[in-house]
Design an enzyme around this catalytic site. Sequence first.
Site, mmCIF file in Angstrom:
data_model
loop_
_atom_site.group_PDB
_atom_site.id
_atom_site.type_symbol
_atom_site.label_atom_id
_atom_site.label_comp_id
_atom_site.label_asym_id
_atom_site.label_seq_id
_atom_site.Cartn_x
_atom_site.Cartn_y
_atom_site.Cartn_z
ATOM 1 C CB ILE A 247 -22.541 -56.585 61.282
ATOM 2 C CG1 ILE A 247 -22.921 -54.973 61.332
ATOM 3 C CG2 ILE A 247 -22.827 -57.090 62.587
ATOM 4 C CD1 ILE A 247 -24.399 -54.661 61.582
ATOM 5 C CB CYS A 248 -19.519 -53.875 63.159
ATOM 6 S SG CYS A 248 -18.942 -52.393 64.261
#
Length: 198
Positions: free
Chosen positions: A111-112
Amino acid sequence: MSEQLNGKTIAILATDGFEQVELTEPMKALKDAGAEVHVVSPKSGSIQGFNHFDKGDAVPVDKTLSETDPSIYQGLVLPGGAHNPDALRIDDDALAFVRAFFDAGKPVAAICHAPWILIDAGVVEGRRLTSYKTIRTDLRNAGAEVVDEEVVTDQGLVSSRDPDDLPAFRAKMIEEFAEGRHAEQAEAAQEAPRPVAH
């Protein structure tokens, strides 16, 4: 959902500078689904979380990279935060740990900013994924197909953009970890060119 991951052990690979909710919320969801979860890091003791730019909580490290082996895990979570993946992407032991999951076809959730690590591990070429907006050009330059969606799944690789996507990220991560090994992911990893060690 409380028993989907019974009997599975999941690694969360992180170091100082991780985005706090991107580690703690997936960890809670995994445990709630019955998994045993190990926070794995290049360093021992604890690692420092951040809430964007503000210092957050420290999280205990369960295993250092030198103390564990990717073969004991059935899935891998890579939290974001700008500093955490930037440090891990130049750590050869961390990159080898990540590559082992792709070589074995095991599911990985990133994620991210965490897909930065995947670039240096040499596993994004030809893969469809998303990320935080500031690293999408890096992913495209590494040969990935990048989309702007809250959660994307490609042969066991789950990716999301930022903390706002965590509900979708957690749900899809658990679904993929419950499903288990993806033969296509292992085949793609074996065919991918390997990056030069740092």
